[in-house]
Write a protein that holds these residues in place. Structure first.
Motif, PDB file in Angstrom:
ATOM      1  N   TYR A 103       0.874  -1.211   0.030  1.00 41.39           N
ATOM      2  CA  TYR A 103      -0.170   0.185   0.070  1.00 41.39           C
ATOM      3  C   TYR A 103       0.775   1.036   0.101  1.00 41.39           C
ATOM      4  O   TYR A 103       0.530   2.197  -0.929  1.00 41.39           O
ATOM      5  N   LEU A 104       2.053   1.371   1.017  1.00 38.32           N
ATOM      6  CA  LEU A 104       2.547   2.564   1.227  1.00 38.32           C
ATOM      7  C   LEU A 104       3.490   2.628  -0.159  1.00 38.32           C
ATOM      8  O   LEU A 104       3.646   3.826  -0.255  1.00 38.32           O
ATOM      9  N   GLU A 105       3.786   1.593  -0.880  1.00 37.72           N
ATOM     10  CA  GLU A 105       4.731   1.907  -2.011  1.00 37.72           C
ATOM     11  C   GLU A 105       3.780   1.981  -3.332  1.00 37.72           C
ATOM     12  O   GLU A 105       4.491   2.500  -4.397  1.00 37.72           O
ATOM     13  N   HIS A 106       2.424   2.007  -3.338  1.00 35.63           N
ATOM     14  CA  HIS A 106       1.602   2.176  -4.215  1.00 35.63           C
ATOM     15  C   HIS A 106       1.795   3.388  -4.759  1.00 35.63           C
ATOM     16  O   HIS A 106       1.707   4.475  -4.043  1.00 35.63           O
ATOM     17  N   HIS A 107       1.814   3.523  -6.273  1.00 37.13           N
ATOM     18  CA  HIS A 107       1.897   4.843  -6.839  1.00 37.13           C
ATOM     19  C   HIS A 107       0.881   6.005  -6.375  1.00 37.13           C
ATOM     20  O   HIS A 107       0.975   7.148  -6.481  1.00 37.13           O
ATOM     21  N   ALA A 108      -0.269   5.564  -6.200  1.00 40.13           N
ATOM     22  CA  ALA A 108      -1.416   6.171  -5.845  1.00 40.13           C
ATOM     23  C   ALA A 108      -1.573   6.524  -4.300  1.00 40.13           C
ATOM     24  O   ALA A 108      -2.492   7.488  -4.034  1.00 40.13           O
ATOM     25  N   TRP A 109      -0.772   5.937  -3.745  1.00 44.42           N
ATOM     26  CA  TRP A 109      -0.947   5.858  -2.207  1.00 44.42           C
ATOM     27  C   TRP A 109      -0.886   7.571  -1.612  1.00 44.42           C
ATOM     28  O   TRP A 109      -1.628   7.827  -0.854  1.00 44.42           O
ATOM     29  N   PRO A 110       0.177   8.436  -1.891  1.00 44.31           N
ATOM     30  CA  PRO A 110       0.062   9.762  -1.542  1.00 44.31           C
ATOM     31  C   PRO A 110      -1.185  10.552  -1.654  1.00 44.31           C
ATOM     32  O   PRO A 110      -1.543  11.290  -0.807  1.00 44.31           O
ATOM     33  N   GLU A 111      -1.653  10.197  -2.883  1.00 44.99           N
ATOM     34  CA  GLU A 111      -2.989  10.884  -3.228  1.00 44.99           C
ATOM     35  C   GLU A 111      -4.129  10.298  -2.168  1.00 44.99           C
ATOM     36  O   GLU A 111      -5.120  11.226  -1.703  1.00 44.99           O
ATOM     37  N   ALA A 112      -4.135   8.991  -1.816  1.00 44.45           N
ATOM     38  CA  ALA A 112      -5.078   8.615  -0.894  1.00 44.45           C
ATOM     39  C   ALA A 112      -4.852   8.953   0.559  1.00 44.45           C
ATOM     40  O   ALA A 112      -5.787   9.447   0.982  1.00 44.45           O
ATOM     41  N   VAL A 113      -3.470   9.227   1.028  1.00 47.73           N
ATOM     42  CA  VAL A 113      -3.261   9.722   2.096  1.00 47.73           C
ATOM     43  C   VAL A 113      -3.652  11.221   2.295  1.00 47.73           C
ATOM     44  O   VAL A 113      -4.342  11.773   3.140  1.00 47.73           O
ATOM     45  N   ARG A 114      -3.610  12.144   1.154  1.00 50.04           N
ATOM     46  CA  ARG A 114      -4.177  13.396   0.852  1.00 50.04           C
ATOM     47  C   ARG A 114      -5.564  13.545   1.135  1.00 50.04           C
ATOM     48  O   ARG A 114      -6.132  14.308   2.029  1.00 50.04           O
ATOM     49  N   ALA A 115      -6.127  12.745   0.389  1.00 49.76           N
ATOM     50  CA  ALA A 115      -7.519  12.619   0.653  1.00 49.76           C
ATOM     51  C   ALA A 115      -8.260  12.506   1.912  1.00 49.76           C
ATOM     52  O   ALA A 115      -9.153  12.953   2.393  1.00 49.76           O
ATOM     53  N   ALA A 116      -7.610  11.308   2.336  1.00 49.36           N
ATOM     54  CA  ALA A 116      -8.062  10.831   3.847  1.00 49.36           C
ATOM     55  C   ALA A 116      -7.497  12.139   4.881  1.00 49.36           C
ATOM     56  O   ALA A 116      -8.386  12.224   5.717  1.00 49.36           O
ATOM     57  N   ARG A 117      -6.394  12.698   4.620  1.00 44.38           N
ATOM     58  CA  ARG A 117      -6.078  13.761   5.433  1.00 44.38           C
ATOM     59  C   ARG A 117      -7.244  15.020   5.421  1.00 44.38           C
ATOM     60  O   ARG A 117      -7.526  15.503   6.465  1.00 44.38           O
ATOM     61  N   GLU A 118      -7.663  15.278   4.259  1.00 42.32           N
ATOM     62  CA  GLU A 118      -8.543  16.443   4.175  1.00 42.32           C
ATOM     63  C   GLU A 118      -9.979  16.031   4.756  1.00 42.32           C
ATOM     64  O   GLU A 118     -10.418  16.676   5.595  1.00 42.32           O
ATOM     65  N   ALA A 119     -10.400  14.606   4.783  1.00 46.05           N
ATOM     66  CA  ALA A 119     -11.553  14.323   5.341  1.00 46.05           C
ATOM     67  C   ALA A 119     -11.207  14.360   7.027  1.00 46.05           C
ATOM     68  O   ALA A 119     -12.242  14.576   7.719  1.00 46.05           O
ATOM     69  N   HIS A 120     -10.020  13.934   7.173  1.00 44.83           N
ATOM     70  CA  HIS A 120      -9.891  13.536   8.644  1.00 44.83           C
ATOM     71  C   HIS A 120      -9.903  14.940   9.528  1.00 44.83           C
ATOM     72  O   HIS A 120     -10.539  15.058  10.410  1.00 44.83           O
ATOM     73  N   VAL A 121      -9.137  15.786   8.755  1.00 43.86           N
ATOM     74  CA  VAL A 121      -9.187  17.183   9.418  1.00 43.86           C
ATOM     75  C   VAL A 121     -10.351  18.065   9.492  1.00 43.86           C
ATOM     76  O   VAL A 121     -10.789  18.393  10.663  1.00 43.86           O
ATOM     77  N   ARG A 122     -11.191  17.817   8.705  1.00 49.43           N
ATOM     78  CA  ARG A 122     -12.585  18.294   8.375  1.00 49.43           C
ATOM     79  C   ARG A 122     -13.293  17.779   9.753  1.00 49.43           C
ATOM     80  O   ARG A 122     -14.062  18.633  10.376  1.00 49.43           O
ATOM     81  N   LEU A 123     -13.686  16.297   9.844  1.00 49.00           N
ATOM     82  CA  LEU A 123     -14.288  15.800  10.742  1.00 49.00           C
ATOM     83  C   LEU A 123     -13.827  15.948  12.328  1.00 49.00           C
ATOM     84  O   LEU A 123     -14.732  16.295  13.140  1.00 49.00           O
ATOM     85  N   ALA A 124     -12.400  15.994  12.277  1.00 42.54           N
ATOM     86  CA  ALA A 124     -11.936  16.228  13.923  1.00 42.54           C
ATOM     87  C   ALA A 124     -12.182  17.675  14.270  1.00 42.54           C
ATOM     88  O   ALA A 124     -12.487  17.849  15.222  1.00 42.54           O
ATOM     89  N   GLN A 125     -11.669  18.544  13.221  1.00 44.04           N
ATOM     90  CA  GLN A 125     -12.157  19.848  13.692  1.00 44.04           C
ATOM     91  C   GLN A 125     -13.694  20.236  13.884  1.00 44.04           C
ATOM     92  O   GLN A 125     -14.036  20.914  15.062  1.00 44.04           O
TER      93      GLN A 125
END
Length: 148
Positions: A103-125
């Motif tokens: 997963y971590l080495e998958h070429h699209a993982w950074p984009e998945a992390v970014r999308a999860a981060r945006e959702a996580h930040v919004r919900l946490a805040q």
């Protein structure tokens, strides 16, 4: 997640599971220090994906369906949908039993992390919590979401 207002959202237990998954999926340092290292108590990528979609069926329909029950508004729902799509696409490509490194080495993982981060930040805040706090263990999540 201990500060989340438990009576605020009708399906707060589901929200807690989604938030836990997004939190872990959005934190590259956590993924390396915990998942990649094989640390106990936090599950793995597949466990996080399962928490993200198990009760909600977000792998079958939009988070928009849950505005007012799990998600506060359409923007939260849209961010969660984007994260789910990115993560599931990778899961289907590498397989649910793949090692964390796949997963971590998958070429699209950074984009998945970014999308999860945006959702996580919004919900946490929205829940009045610090999005940069470390993810809680699965045991703590169980304690926080157990019936009273």
């Amino acid at each position: 997640m201990g500060g989340m207002p438990l009576n605020d959202m009708p399906w707060w237990r589901w929200r807690s599971n989604v938030r836990s998954a997004l939190h872990m999926l959005s934190d590259p340092a956590f993924q390396k220090e915990v998942w990649l290292a094989g640390a106990e108590g936090y599950g793995d990528v597949t466990d996080a994906v399962y928490r993200l979609v198990e009760d909600t069926w977000l792998d079958s329909w939009s988070a928009e369906k849950y505005v007012g029950t799990i998600f506060r508004d359409a923007q939260e729902a849209a961010l969660v949908d984007a994260a789910v799509l990115h993560v599931l696409r990778i899961l289907h490509q590498v397989g649910p039993d793949a090692p964390v490194s796949a997963y971590l080495e998958h070429h699209a993982w950074p984009e998945a992390v970014r999308a999860a981060r945006e959702a996580h930040v919004r919900l946490a805040q929205a829940d009045g919590e610090d999005p940069d706090a470390a993810p809680c263990s699965l045991e703590l999540l169980r304690m926080l979401t157990r019936p009273v």
